[in-house]
Design a protein around this motif. Sequence first.
Motif, PDB file in Angstrom:
ATOM      1  N   VAL A  43       0.847  -1.197   0.000  1.00 40.10           N
ATOM      2  CA  VAL A  43       0.000   0.000   0.000  1.00 40.10           C
ATOM      3  C   VAL A  43       0.888   1.254   0.000  1.00 40.10           C
ATOM      4  O   VAL A  43       0.639   2.203  -0.757  1.00 40.10           O
ATOM      5  CB  VAL A  43      -0.972  -0.002   1.201  1.00 40.10           C
ATOM      6  N   MET A  44       1.925   1.254   0.824  1.00 36.74           N
ATOM      7  CA  MET A  44       2.832   2.401   0.864  1.00 36.74           C
ATOM      8  C   MET A  44       3.554   2.574  -0.475  1.00 36.74           C
ATOM      9  O   MET A  44       3.721   3.699  -0.962  1.00 36.74           O
ATOM     10  CB  MET A  44       3.852   2.252   2.003  1.00 36.74           C
ATOM     11  N   ALA A  45       3.977   1.462  -1.073  1.00 36.80           N
ATOM     12  CA  ALA A  45       4.684   1.527  -2.351  1.00 36.80           C
ATOM     13  C   ALA A  45       3.806   2.135  -3.440  1.00 36.80           C
ATOM     14  O   ALA A  45       4.276   2.927  -4.257  1.00 36.80           O
ATOM     15  CB  ALA A  45       5.163   0.138  -2.770  1.00 36.80           C
ATOM     16  N   LEU A  46       2.523   1.782  -3.451  1.00 36.19           N
ATOM     17  CA  LEU A  46       1.623   2.331  -4.462  1.00 36.19           C
ATOM     18  C   LEU A  46       1.149   3.735  -4.095  1.00 36.19           C
ATOM     19  O   LEU A  46       0.794   4.516  -4.973  1.00 36.19           O
ATOM     20  CB  LEU A  46       0.434   1.395  -4.685  1.00 36.19           C
ATOM     21  N   SER A  47       1.159   4.071  -2.816  1.00 33.56           N
ATOM     22  CA  SER A  47       0.750   5.406  -2.373  1.00 33.56           C
ATOM     23  C   SER A  47       1.858   6.437  -2.572  1.00 33.56           C
ATOM     24  O   SER A  47       1.582   7.621  -2.769  1.00 33.56           O
ATOM     25  CB  SER A  47       0.362   5.376  -0.895  1.00 33.56           C
ATOM     26  N   TYR A  48       3.102   5.984  -2.470  1.00 29.55           N
ATOM     27  CA  TYR A  48       4.268   6.857  -2.629  1.00 29.55           C
ATOM     28  C   TYR A  48       5.168   6.262  -3.713  1.00 29.55           C
ATOM     29  O   TYR A  48       6.198   5.676  -3.428  1.00 29.55           O
ATOM     30  CB  TYR A  48       5.017   7.014  -1.298  1.00 29.55           C
ATOM     31  N   PRO A  49       4.758   6.403  -4.967  1.00 27.92           N
ATOM     32  CA  PRO A  49       5.435   5.746  -6.092  1.00 27.92           C
ATOM     33  C   PRO A  49       6.880   6.180  -6.278  1.00 27.92           C
ATOM     34  O   PRO A  49       7.279   7.282  -5.908  1.00 27.92           O
ATOM     35  CB  PRO A  49       4.609   6.185  -7.305  1.00 27.92           C
ATOM     36  N   GLY A  50       7.648   5.270  -6.868  1.00 28.58           N
ATOM     37  CA  GLY A  50       9.021   5.572  -7.237  1.00 28.58           C
ATOM     38  C   GLY A  50      10.016   5.474  -6.096  1.00 28.58           C
ATOM     39  O   GLY A  50      11.199   5.721  -6.289  1.00 28.58           O
ATOM     40  N   ARG A  51       9.553   5.115  -4.916  1.00 29.60           N
ATOM     41  CA  ARG A  51      10.437   4.985  -3.754  1.00 29.60           C
ATOM     42  C   ARG A  51      10.637   3.519  -3.420  1.00 29.60           C
ATOM     43  O   ARG A  51       9.730   2.709  -3.576  1.00 29.60           O
ATOM     44  CB  ARG A  51       9.825   5.690  -2.545  1.00 29.60           C
ATOM     45  N   LEU A  52      11.809   3.194  -2.920  1.00 27.06           N
ATOM     46  CA  LEU A  52      12.105   1.825  -2.497  1.00 27.06           C
ATOM     47  C   LEU A  52      11.503   1.584  -1.110  1.00 27.06           C
ATOM     48  O   LEU A  52      11.725   2.372  -0.187  1.00 27.06           O
ATOM     49  CB  LEU A  52      13.618   1.597  -2.421  1.00 27.06           C
ATOM     50  N   PRO A  62      18.363   7.538 -14.812  1.00 32.66           N
ATOM     51  CA  PRO A  62      17.252   7.549 -13.857  1.00 32.66           C
ATOM     52  C   PRO A  62      15.941   7.927 -14.541  1.00 32.66           C
ATOM     53  O   PRO A  62      15.917   8.778 -15.428  1.00 32.66           O
ATOM     54  CB  PRO A  62      17.646   8.620 -12.842  1.00 32.66           C
ATOM     55  N   LEU A  63      14.885   7.269 -14.127  1.00 37.77           N
ATOM     56  CA  LEU A  63      13.547   7.612 -14.587  1.00 37.77           C
ATOM     57  C   LEU A  63      13.015   8.707 -13.688  1.00 37.77           C
ATOM     58  O   LEU A  63      13.383   8.805 -12.522  1.00 37.77           O
ATOM     59  CB  LEU A  63      12.631   6.386 -14.496  1.00 37.77           C
ATOM     60  N   VAL A  64      12.118   9.502 -14.230  1.00 36.78           N
ATOM     61  CA  VAL A  64      11.485  10.565 -13.457  1.00 36.78           C
ATOM     62  C   VAL A  64      10.024  10.173 -13.272  1.00 36.78           C
ATOM     63  O   VAL A  64       9.301   9.941 -14.242  1.00 36.78           O
ATOM     64  CB  VAL A  64      11.596  11.921 -14.181  1.00 36.78           C
ATOM     65  N   PHE A  65       9.601  10.080 -12.014  1.00 27.66           N
ATOM     66  CA  PHE A  65       8.226   9.732 -11.673  1.00 27.66           C
ATOM     67  C   PHE A  65       7.517  10.998 -11.219  1.00 27.66           C
ATOM     68  O   PHE A  65       8.022  11.726 -10.366  1.00 27.66           O
ATOM     69  CB  PHE A  65       8.195   8.703 -10.537  1.00 27.66           C
ATOM     70  N   LYS A  66       6.323  11.253 -11.784  1.00 31.52           N
ATOM     71  CA  LYS A  66       5.515  12.418 -11.418  1.00 31.52           C
ATOM     72  C   LYS A  66       4.066  11.969 -11.295  1.00 31.52           C
ATOM     73  O   LYS A  66       3.615  11.118 -12.047  1.00 31.52           O
ATOM     74  CB  LYS A  66       5.587  13.503 -12.497  1.00 31.52           C
ATOM     75  N   GLY A  67       3.357  12.597 -10.366  1.00 35.24           N
ATOM     76  CA  GLY A  67       1.937  12.317 -10.246  1.00 35.24           C
ATOM     77  C   GLY A  67       1.489  12.192  -8.810  1.00 35.24           C
ATOM     78  O   GLY A  67       2.216  12.573  -7.884  1.00 35.24           O
ATOM     79  N   PRO A  68       0.292  11.643  -8.601  1.00 34.26           N
ATOM     80  CA  PRO A  68      -0.261  11.519  -7.257  1.00 34.26           C
ATOM     81  C   PRO A  68       0.670  10.739  -6.330  1.00 34.26           C
ATOM     82  O   PRO A  68       1.246   9.724  -6.720  1.00 34.26           O
ATOM     83  CB  PRO A  68      -1.571  10.754  -7.477  1.00 34.26           C
ATOM     84  N   GLY A  69       0.841  11.247  -5.114  1.00 35.97           N
ATOM     85  CA  GLY A  69       1.703  10.600  -4.130  1.00 35.97           C
ATOM     86  C   GLY A  69       3.148  11.050  -4.202  1.00 35.97           C
ATOM     87  O   GLY A  69       3.983  10.607  -3.421  1.00 35.97           O
ATOM     88  N   PRO A 125       1.736   3.010  -9.815  1.00 37.29           N
ATOM     89  CA  PRO A 125       0.331   2.929 -10.205  1.00 37.29           C
ATOM     90  C   PRO A 125       0.096   3.542 -11.581  1.00 37.29           C
ATOM     91  O   PRO A 125       0.911   4.328 -12.065  1.00 37.29           O
ATOM     92  CB  PRO A 125      -0.401   3.703  -9.112  1.00 37.29           C
ATOM     93  N   ARG A 126      -1.021   3.192 -12.171  1.00 36.23           N
ATOM     94  CA  ARG A 126      -1.347   3.673 -13.521  1.00 36.23           C
ATOM     95  C   ARG A 126      -1.467   5.180 -13.587  1.00 36.23           C
ATOM     96  O   ARG A 126      -1.370   5.761 -14.666  1.00 36.23           O
ATOM     97  CB  ARG A 126      -2.618   3.001 -14.012  1.00 36.23           C
ATOM     98  N   SER A 127      -1.692   5.843 -12.461  1.00 32.64           N
ATOM     99  CA  SER A 127      -1.871   7.293 -12.433  1.00 32.64           C
ATOM    100  C   SER A 127      -0.562   8.074 -12.494  1.00 32.64           C
ATOM    101  O   SER A 127      -0.566   9.290 -12.631  1.00 32.64           O
ATOM    102  CB  SER A 127      -2.643   7.695 -11.167  1.00 32.64           C
ATOM    103  N   VAL A 128       0.569   7.377 -12.406  1.00 30.44           N
ATOM    104  CA  VAL A 128       1.872   8.035 -12.352  1.00 30.44           C
ATOM    105  C   VAL A 128       2.508   8.093 -13.736  1.00 30.44           C
ATOM    106  O   VAL A 128       2.512   7.118 -14.482  1.00 30.44           O
ATOM    107  CB  VAL A 128       2.804   7.303 -11.353  1.00 30.44           C
TER     108      VAL A 128
END
Length: 180
Positions: A20-29, A124-131, A174-177
């Motif tokens: 849940v945390m991984a999908l809530s705060y994407p791009g983090r280990l 590095p990939l750049v992740f943007k979006g919710p969370g 998640p698909r929203s990112v």
Amino acid sequence: MSVPMPAAERQSQQVFRTLVMALSYPGRLWRLPAHSLRQAFRLIAITLVDGNVGVWAPDWLLLDLRGQAPRPVALEAADFVFAERLADLPAGWETLSLLKRGTYLEPESGATLILGTGWGQGSPLVFKGPGIAGEVRLAVDLPPAFWRLRSQISAYPLGVDILLTDGQHVVGIPRSVEVG
């Protein structure tokens, strides 16, 4: 007087909270209580899979899940797709285009891809979006074509959720990112 919770149930709850945390705060280990990729797959599968969901997974994992009553299905019908490596998928990275993306009435019916990979190789990939406050950068050992196809097939709220793991850590996408 409370009854102590069995260790397996405690571990499953811990893994669920981590996912849940991984999908809530994407791009983090996020740390998993596992020491190998197969152990991570087992823990994730035991946490998410039951007889109500379709699963596409390696034979060894389906055997390990016998007590969960997994429902093996064709790749295109799977709710959860497990692959130790991108090369284990029938069409490699192009497999993304075959996975369920949900419908506008049921966007949650899109598949979740659980994929083994490593960190630190390539740009590095750049992740943007919710969370994500601003952006998060993370180098993931997957080819750029994988990410381009993901972006082409995603039209939020439709798409595929992705959990990447190296066995000790998990990253949720998640698909929203947006991944660039």
